[in-house]
Design an enzyme around this catalytic site. Structure first.
Site, short mmCIF file in Angstrom:
data_model
loop_
_atom_site.label_atom_id
_atom_site.label_comp_id
_atom_site.label_asym_id
_atom_site.label_seq_id
_atom_site.Cartn_x
_atom_site.Cartn_y
_atom_site.Cartn_z
N LYS A 38 0.82 -1.22 0.00
CA LYS A 38 0.00 0.00 0.00
C LYS A 38 0.85 1.26 0.00
CE LYS A 38 -4.27 -1.83 1.86
NZ LYS A 38 -5.26 -1.85 2.91
N LYS A 72 -5.52 -10.42 -6.14
CA LYS A 72 -6.70 -10.86 -5.39
C LYS A 72 -7.87 -9.92 -5.67
CE LYS A 72 -6.19 -8.34 -1.16
NZ LYS A 72 -6.47 -8.10 0.17
N LYS A 104 -11.60 -4.62 -2.84
CA LYS A 104 -12.56 -3.51 -2.80
C LYS A 104 -12.04 -2.33 -3.58
CE LYS A 104 -13.66 -4.76 1.97
NZ LYS A 104 -13.24 -4.47 3.33
P1 TYM Z 1 -10.71 -6.78 4.99
O1 TYM Z 1 -11.79 -5.85 5.38
O2 TYM Z 1 -9.75 -6.35 3.93
O3 TYM Z 1 -11.31 -8.17 4.51
C1 TYM Z 1 -12.25 -8.87 5.30
C2 TYM Z 1 -12.03 -10.37 5.19
O4 TYM Z 1 -12.14 -10.79 3.83
C3 TYM Z 1 -10.97 -11.54 3.46
N1 TYM Z 1 -10.68 -11.28 2.04
C4 TYM Z 1 -10.60 -12.25 1.11
N2 TYM Z 1 -10.72 -13.58 1.18
C5 TYM Z 1 -10.58 -14.27 0.03
N3 TYM Z 1 -10.33 -13.70 -1.17
C6 TYM Z 1 -10.20 -12.36 -1.30
N4 TYM Z 1 -9.98 -11.80 -2.48
C7 TYM Z 1 -10.33 -11.57 -0.12
N5 TYM Z 1 -10.27 -10.23 0.13
C8 TYM Z 1 -10.48 -10.08 1.45
C9 TYM Z 1 -9.87 -11.01 4.36
O5 TYM Z 1 -8.82 -11.94 4.48
C10 TYM Z 1 -10.61 -10.80 5.65
O6 TYM Z 1 -10.71 -12.00 6.39
N6 TYM Z 1 -7.26 -6.43 8.62
C11 TYM Z 1 -8.54 -7.00 8.26
C12 TYM Z 1 -9.68 -6.61 9.18
C13 TYM Z 1 -9.41 -6.85 10.63
C14 TYM Z 1 -9.43 -8.11 11.29
C15 TYM Z 1 -9.14 -7.81 12.66
C16 TYM Z 1 -9.63 -9.41 10.86
C17 TYM Z 1 -9.14 -5.89 11.57
N7 TYM Z 1 -8.99 -6.48 12.80
C18 TYM Z 1 -9.08 -8.86 13.61
C19 TYM Z 1 -9.55 -10.44 11.82
C20 TYM Z 1 -9.28 -10.15 13.18
C21 TYM Z 1 -8.90 -6.54 6.85
O7 TYM Z 1 -8.37 -5.56 6.38
O8 TYM Z 1 -9.89 -7.25 6.27
#
Ligand code: TYM
Length: 330
Positions: free
Chosen positions: A112, A195, A198
């Protein structure tokens, strides 16, 4: 006693099928056997610039999505991260125990910050994995169901927890990631080397959970395919069709072998048509429910208030224990 699960989604947009297949679907299953905390991690969303009005709308959209996919607030604790101030408080306490080099090595930060250069990258973006560790460690979490891209952050959480325990005495439970074998990394429909995300600018590579039927149909039919013909699962040699097969597998429950048998003699067009059909049938009731919940913000607020009441005392107790260990508490 049941083990604890914690996970969250950033309210930076409506979730897409990568979030759904990689994370949210697992969450629903886990409710049966675990004490689950499902958080809308809004403090994380502001590590990159957000429009305040849109951010607030997206917070409600995530709450509606959690409910629409089957998170049951009677079984699980569904809450908003910024309501529970202990997340940022523990984040700070843990930041004092973290080294710059440890965060510089995080691949998401490296990716990023490439866009802006490290001089202009936000301090929040840099420190983000520490806040994520705080989220997880506050609730004595045993399992963290996430997609593959979060693996490094969970390893870092374990590392930080172990070091804190060694220095200050047993305080934190070491969490384990729960990552599915197929679907932990759903790829862009336009570029299977990236991947699904969003932040995909054109939107053509990403299917949002609120996309209308005709939009889903178009995006699937226009998805890129591989240079060699045939429907067979081989993520290395046939990344595009393997990605479409992963989506099909998750929506129908069919094994890769069955999908290969059913579509083996057919072309990409036939397979895409079938995929669009099953995906639309699967997503359209979810979309209807998201829209229904969004019409009732009062109900959403009530659910988030109840989630806060359950999460806050646990988080408060943990932060008090941490401060005590570190010599801060009176
Ligand atoms: P975030 O909001 O980017 O994504 C949410 C969840 O979706 C999964 N994910 C995917 N899985 C499969 N294929 C994809 N293309 C794909 N894109 C996203 C992510 O792995 C995630 O599980 N840092 C985290 C949010 C967070 C969090 C936490 C998660 C903050 N605190 C504590 C677990 C525990 C994030 O940015 O997810």
């Amino acid at each position: 006693m049941k083990e604890t699960v914690f996970s969250g989604v950033k309210p930076t947009s409506i979730p897409h099928i990568g979030n759904y297949i990689g994370a949210l679907r697992q969450w629903v299953e886990l409710q049966k056997d675990y004490n689950c905390y499902y958080c809308i991690v809004d403090d994380h969303a502001i590590t990159v610039p957000q429009d305040p009005k849109m951010l607030r709308e997206q917070i409600y959209a995530i709450a509606a999505t959690y409910l629409a996919v089957g998170i049951d607030p009677k079984k699980s604790t569904l809450f908003l991260q910024s309501d529970v101030a202990q997340h940022t408080e523990l984040g700070w306490l843990l930041m004092t125990q973290t080294k710059m080099g440890e965060l510089s090595r995080m691949t998401q930060y490296k990716d990023k910050s490439k866009k802006t250069g490290s001089e202009s990258a936000g301090v929040g973006l840099f420190a983000y994995p520490v806040l994520m560790a705080a989220d997880i460690l506050l609730y004595d979490t045993n399992k963290v169901p996430v997609g593959h891209d979060q693996m490094q952050h969970i390893e870092f959480t374990r590392f930080l927890a172990r070091r804190f325990n060694e220095k200050f005495g047993q305080t934190f439970v070491l969490p384990q990631p729960l990552i599915q074998k197929v679907g932990a990394r759903i790829m862009s429909l336009k570029d299977p080397s990236k991947k699904m995300s969003k932040s995909d600018e054109s939107g053509a590579g990403t299917i949002m959970l609120t996309d209308e039927d005709d939009v889903i149909q178009k995006k699937i039919m226009r998805a890129v395919t591989d240079s060699t013909a045939g429907i067979s699962y081989d993520p290395e040699k046939k990344p595009a069709v393997s990605n479409l097969m992963s989506i099909y597998h998750h929506v129908t429950g069919d094994t890769m072998k069955k999908i290969e048998d059913d579509f083996g003699g057919k072309g990409y067009g036939d397979f895409k048509k079938a995929l669009a059909e099953v995906l639309i049938a699967h997503l359209s009731p979810i979309r209807t429910k998201i829209n229904e919940y969004l019409k009732n913000p009062k109900e959403l607020n009530k659910i988030l208030d109840e989630g806060f009441e359950k999460a806050h005392p646990i988080a408060e107790k943990k932060v008090r224990a941490v401060k005590d260990k570190m010599g801060l508490a009176r």
